[in-house]
Design a protein around this motif. Structure first.
Motif, PDB file in Angstrom:
ATOM      1  N   LEU A 321      41.740  -6.578  61.409  1.00 52.19           N
ATOM      2  CA  LEU A 321      43.173  -6.298  61.299  1.00 52.19           C
ATOM      3  C   LEU A 321      43.346  -4.797  61.114  1.00 52.19           C
ATOM      4  CD1 LEU A 321      46.046  -7.520  61.080  1.00 52.19           C
ATOM      5  CD2 LEU A 321      45.718  -7.563  58.595  1.00 52.19           C
ATOM      6  N   ILE A 322      44.142  -4.172  61.982  1.00 53.83           N
ATOM      7  CA  ILE A 322      44.357  -2.726  61.957  1.00 53.83           C
ATOM      8  C   ILE A 322      45.803  -2.444  61.548  1.00 53.83           C
ATOM      9  CG2 ILE A 322      44.179  -0.578  63.247  1.00 53.83           C
ATOM     10  CD1 ILE A 322      41.557  -2.159  62.948  1.00 53.83           C
ATOM     11  N   GLN A 323      45.968  -1.519  60.605  1.00 53.07           N
ATOM     12  CA  GLN A 323      47.298  -1.131  60.136  1.00 53.07           C
ATOM     13  C   GLN A 323      47.521   0.362  60.340  1.00 53.07           C
ATOM     14  OE1 GLN A 323      47.281  -2.177  55.975  1.00 53.07           O
ATOM     15  NE2 GLN A 323      47.923  -4.299  56.368  1.00 53.07           N
ATOM     16  N   LEU A 324      48.781   0.724  60.577  1.00 45.31           N
ATOM     17  CA  LEU A 324      49.238   2.108  60.523  1.00 45.31           C
ATOM     18  C   LEU A 324      50.198   2.210  59.354  1.00 45.31           C
ATOM     19  CD1 LEU A 324      49.948   3.015  64.274  1.00 45.31           C
ATOM     20  CD2 LEU A 324      47.794   3.146  63.004  1.00 45.31           C
ATOM     21  N   ARG A 325      50.015   3.229  58.523  1.00 50.52           N
ATOM     22  CA  ARG A 325      50.875   3.422  57.362  1.00 50.52           C
ATOM     23  C   ARG A 325      51.500   4.807  57.407  1.00 50.52           C
ATOM     24  NH1 ARG A 325      48.223   0.433  52.088  1.00 50.52           N
ATOM     25  NH2 ARG A 325      47.514  -1.464  53.160  1.00 50.52           N
ATOM     26  N   SER A 326      52.797   4.857  57.142  1.00 49.02           N
ATOM     27  CA  SER A 326      53.486   6.142  57.135  1.00 49.02           C
ATOM     28  C   SER A 326      53.168   6.929  55.874  1.00 49.02           C
ATOM     29  CB  SER A 326      54.993   5.937  57.244  1.00 49.02           C
ATOM     30  OG  SER A 326      55.455   5.083  56.212  1.00 49.02           O
ATOM     31  N   ASP A 327      52.886   6.227  54.789  1.00 45.00           N
ATOM     32  CA  ASP A 327      52.333   6.816  53.578  1.00 45.00           C
ATOM     33  C   ASP A 327      51.232   5.880  53.112  1.00 45.00           C
ATOM     34  OD1 ASP A 327      53.591   4.723  52.006  1.00 45.00           O
ATOM     35  OD2 ASP A 327      55.446   5.866  52.134  1.00 45.00           O
ATOM     36  N   THR A 328      50.700   6.082  51.926  1.00 46.67           N
ATOM     37  CA  THR A 328      49.533   5.305  51.533  1.00 46.67           C
ATOM     38  C   THR A 328      49.825   3.835  51.298  1.00 46.67           C
ATOM     39  OG1 THR A 328      49.907   5.932  49.222  1.00 46.67           O
ATOM     40  CG2 THR A 328      48.403   7.300  50.527  1.00 46.67           C
ATOM     41  N   SER A 329      51.086   3.451  51.183  1.00 47.98           N
ATOM     42  CA  SER A 329      51.398   2.052  50.891  1.00 47.98           C
ATOM     43  C   SER A 329      52.353   1.377  51.873  1.00 47.98           C
ATOM     44  CB  SER A 329      51.986   1.928  49.475  1.00 47.98           C
ATOM     45  OG  SER A 329      53.158   2.704  49.350  1.00 47.98           O
ATOM     46  N   THR A 330      52.995   2.140  52.741  1.00 48.74           N
ATOM     47  CA  THR A 330      54.007   1.575  53.638  1.00 48.74           C
ATOM     48  C   THR A 330      53.413   1.274  55.013  1.00 48.74           C
ATOM     49  OG1 THR A 330      55.734   2.854  52.522  1.00 48.74           O
ATOM     50  CG2 THR A 330      56.278   1.896  54.670  1.00 48.74           C
ATOM     51  N   VAL A 331      53.280  -0.012  55.331  1.00 51.93           N
ATOM     52  CA  VAL A 331      52.748  -0.429  56.626  1.00 51.93           C
ATOM     53  C   VAL A 331      53.881  -0.400  57.650  1.00 51.93           C
ATOM     54  CG1 VAL A 331      51.653  -2.297  57.915  1.00 51.93           C
ATOM     55  CG2 VAL A 331      51.019  -1.891  55.524  1.00 51.93           C
ATOM     56  N   VAL A 332      53.738   0.416  58.695  1.00 55.87           N
ATOM     57  CA  VAL A 332      54.773   0.496  59.726  1.00 55.87           C
ATOM     58  C   VAL A 332      54.429  -0.363  60.935  1.00 55.87           C
ATOM     59  CG1 VAL A 332      55.549   2.781  59.012  1.00 55.87           C
ATOM     60  CG2 VAL A 332      53.758   2.580  60.742  1.00 55.87           C
ATOM     61  N   ALA A 333      53.159  -0.672  61.118  1.00 58.16           N
ATOM     62  CA  ALA A 333      52.742  -1.521  62.243  1.00 58.16           C
ATOM     63  C   ALA A 333      51.334  -2.022  61.965  1.00 58.16           C
ATOM     64  CB  ALA A 333      52.773  -0.746  63.555  1.00 58.16           C
ATOM     65  N   GLN A 334      51.046  -3.212  62.455  1.00 55.94           N
ATOM     66  CA  GLN A 334      49.703  -3.749  62.335  1.00 55.94           C
ATOM     67  C   GLN A 334      49.453  -4.735  63.467  1.00 55.94           C
ATOM     68  OE1 GLN A 334      49.112  -6.033  58.707  1.00 55.94           O
ATOM     69  NE2 GLN A 334      51.261  -6.628  58.642  1.00 55.94           N
ATOM     70  N   GLY A 362      53.386  10.603  65.570  1.00 58.15           N
ATOM     71  CA  GLY A 362      53.505  11.206  64.244  1.00 58.15           C
ATOM     72  C   GLY A 362      52.202  11.069  63.484  1.00 58.15           C
ATOM     73  N   ASN A 363      52.268  11.296  62.185  1.00 52.98           N
ATOM     74  CA  ASN A 363      51.084  11.254  61.326  1.00 52.98           C
ATOM     75  C   ASN A 363      51.035   9.929  60.576  1.00 52.98           C
ATOM     76  OD1 ASN A 363      50.397  13.896  62.093  1.00 52.98           O
ATOM     77  ND2 ASN A 363      51.665  14.774  60.473  1.00 52.98           N
ATOM     78  N   TYR A 364      49.898   9.245  60.678  1.00 46.12           N
ATOM     79  CA  TYR A 364      49.757   7.924  60.070  1.00 46.12           C
ATOM     80  C   TYR A 364      48.370   7.769  59.442  1.00 46.12           C
ATOM     81  CZ  TYR A 364      53.809   6.876  62.970  1.00 46.12           C
ATOM     82  OH  TYR A 364      55.049   6.902  63.556  1.00 46.12           O
ATOM     83  N   TYR A 365      48.344   7.028  58.330  1.00 47.26           N
ATOM     84  CA  TYR A 365      47.076   6.566  57.780  1.00 47.26           C
ATOM     85  C   TYR A 365      46.629   5.362  58.603  1.00 47.26           C
ATOM     86  CZ  TYR A 365      48.122   9.398  53.630  1.00 47.26           C
ATOM     87  OH  TYR A 365      48.414  10.427  52.775  1.00 47.26           O
ATOM     88  N   VAL A 366      45.342   5.316  58.919  1.00 47.58           N
ATOM     89  CA  VAL A 366      44.801   4.207  59.702  1.00 47.58           C
ATOM     90  C   VAL A 366      43.930   3.353  58.785  1.00 47.58           C
ATOM     91  CG1 VAL A 366      43.412   3.541  61.701  1.00 47.58           C
ATOM     92  CG2 VAL A 366      44.839   5.609  61.793  1.00 47.58           C
ATOM     93  N   VAL A 367      44.146   2.034  58.840  1.00 49.81           N
ATOM     94  CA  VAL A 367      43.455   1.085  57.963  1.00 49.81           C
ATOM     95  C   VAL A 367      42.706   0.058  58.816  1.00 49.81           C
ATOM     96  CG1 VAL A 367      43.739  -0.682  56.181  1.00 49.81           C
ATOM     97  CG2 VAL A 367      45.208   1.360  56.165  1.00 49.81           C
ATOM     98  N   VAL A 368      41.474  -0.248  58.418  1.00 49.89           N
ATOM     99  CA  VAL A 368      40.716  -1.344  59.022  1.00 49.89           C
ATOM    100  C   VAL A 368      40.458  -2.384  57.937  1.00 49.89           C
ATOM    101  CG1 VAL A 368      38.587  -2.070  60.168  1.00 49.89           C
ATOM    102  CG2 VAL A 368      39.591   0.164  60.695  1.00 49.89           C
TER     103      VAL A 368
END
Length: 515
Positions: A321-334, A362-368
């Motif tokens: 499951l891959i997530q993009l976060r606009s900040d460290t806690s806000t998931v904008v898409a996954q 834009g700038n996003y945190y990427v989560v795996v």
């Protein structure tokens, strides 16, 4: 007449000649048009067919086939091909390809030649049929060579361009193809200036995609364009089954960013090969639908069997499951995606990087995240655009995020040699790996084994074989609590050997470093 060369030359006709039989040529054939294959008729071509223009008659240069009801077909058998097709010399109607070998369909409509192509089919008994419609899919009405117009075609028409998946911005309103077949093939569609690709994509060829009508809406099919916005071709990235969609056309993808993540799951990682093993795939246990509903994700991603048939470095290991976060806690898409043996994380076609539709650059945190490994997140927001950006979690070049309040090296990932991997052993569904104590991951494995219907004697040494289990920490398809290769040993050694467990305590806890 030489039997090896058949030339149909019909110059002085006032209407069409209707054929309800098969015309065969041993090695070569040719036509000057003014030819129509009536309903249920099939004209077979064996060898090379040369299209020509007789310059007289009702439709010089055009071979027509019936499009409605029990339509008719011009068939190319075996290695047969067509040459010389153009806007004035082509087949206006349905063409069928029998047998193996890549093939280009010499099809058009209303004086517009617009071929499509397929990659080779698996065996000689397979076939694919295609027709081109120079018509707005929203009305799906094209002209009848006998005069007037057909009704909306094919079955299921019209195809409303406003009904589309969220990753589709605009569907073209100029043309479409009806392509049918059960053999998985890669499709290639052609376009020129009259296709208005420049206007459709706002002069951005990277936004061009093939879309298919699935009966209720247009679905984007991962594909790659070659050429310019005025002329070229676009090809699906992977083989698809043509019958999966009613018709195909062009579309522009919605505003999006594209990411190419890479990671290793330590439970399946083998340092000797530098890759993961794919036991779940080999044993046929990887589910066709994404498995992350239990983790609060409600996506509808699925994978077709041909993707799971791939072997080697690109073989599929599991879902992630891959997530993009606009900040460290806000998931904008996954989205749920597939991870390959070499660590590449790809979309459900087994090839393409991940497209996040509707997400602006834009700038996003990427989560795996993974169902039984601790997830990982980039330490910083990364600039993402519609051009694929590689985010490689397998090396130190991509720093890991650590939760505020932790000091020193937190070890958000396990290091094996020079390679970083996600921590295995998160079999209990929390946000940590616990080898001992209440609600530990070890308890989850133990109860999975003890309470299995096949373990009548409640033995901790019982092995739960052959399945897709969250408690299977090493991803081999088995759940073992005691014994060689046990899940308990896996998580215990992760805990004991953790860089911050200086006293080698079995009750040390490895926490996931994602807020």
């Amino acid at each position: 007449m030489n039997p090896s060369y058949l030339r149909i030359r019909l110059r002085h006709v006032s209407f069409f000649i209707f054929l309800c039989f098969s015309v065969e040529a041993v090695s070569q054939s040719g036509s000057f048009g003014n030819l129509f294959v009536h309903a249920q008729g099939e004209m077979a071509i064996h060898g090379v067919h040369q299209f020509g223009n007789g310059a007289t008659g009702v439709l010089p240069g055009i071979i027509g086939t019936e499009r409605v009801g029990a339509n008719s077909i011009v068939s190319f058998v075996g290695s047969a091909t067509g040459t010389g097709a153009s806007n004035t010399t082509h087949i206006d109607g349905y063409v069928r390809k029998y047998g193996i070998g890549a093939f280009t369909f010499p099809i058009g409509d209303n004086g517009k030649y617009r071929p499509c192509s397929i990659s080779s089919m698996a065996n000689a008994a397979e076939m694919t049929t295609a027709a081109y419609f120079n018509a707005d899919p929203n009305t799906a009405i094209t002209s009848n060579l006998a005069g007037g117009n057909y009704g909306a075609l094919p079955t299921g028409a019209p195809f409303n361009p406003n009904l589309k998946a969220s990753d589709v911005q605009t569907v073209g309103n100029i043309e479409y193809w009806d392509i049918n077949g059960v053999a998985a093939v890669q499709l290639t569609l052609s376009y020129d200036a009259t296709s208005a690709i420049a206007a459709l994509t706002n002069n951005d060829l990277s936004k061009l995609t093939i879309v298919g009508w699935n009966g209720t809406q247009w679905i984007s099919i991962p594909s790659t364009a070659t050429g310019s916005v005025t002329s070229g071709t676009i090809k699906t990235n992977a083989a698809i089954t043509p019958n999966a969609y009613n018709v195909y056309t062009f579309a522009a993808t919605a505003t999006n960013v594209v990411v190419a993540p890479k990671a290793f799951l330590s439970g399946a990682y083998v340092s000797a090969t530098g890759m993961m093993y794919d036991s779940l795939r080999v044993k046929g246990f990887i589910p066709s639908a994404q498995p992350y509903n239990s983790m609060g994700y409600a996506g509808a991603e699925t994978v077709i069997p041909s993707v799971l048939a791939t072997t080697g470095a690109n073989a599929i290991v599991d879902w992630v499951l891959i997530q993009l976060r606009s900040d460290t806690s806000t998931v904008v898409a996954q989205q749920a995606a597939l991870i390959q043996r070499d660590g590449d994380i790809v979309s459900t076609d087994g090839i393409s990087p991940l497209t996040f539709a509707g997400v602006t650059a834009g700038n996003y945190y990427v989560v795996v995240k993974h169902r039984n490994h601790l997830g990982v997140m980039t330490a910083n927001a990364i600039a993402l655009t519609s051009a694929a950006t590689t985010v490689d979690f397998t090396g130190a070049a991509t720093p890991n995020y650590q939760i505020a309040g932790n000091f020193g090296t937190v070890y958000a990932q396990r290091t094996i040699g020079a390679v970083r991997t996600l921590w295995s052993g998160n079999t209990g569904g929390g946000n940590a790996v616990k080898a001992t104590g209440a609600s530990s991951d070890a308890e989850a494995v133990l109860f999975k084994v003890l309470l299995d219907a096949g373990n009548a004697d409640l033995l901790p040494t019982f092995i739960l074989y052959n399945g897709y289990f969250r408690e299977d920490g090493n991803l081999d398809g088995n759940v073992i609590y005691q014994g060689s290769g046990s899940e308990f040993d896996l998580m215990l050694f992760n805990v004991l050997l953790h860089g911050n467990n200086s006293f080698v305590l079995p009750n040390f806890i490895i926490y996931e470093q994602i807020p």
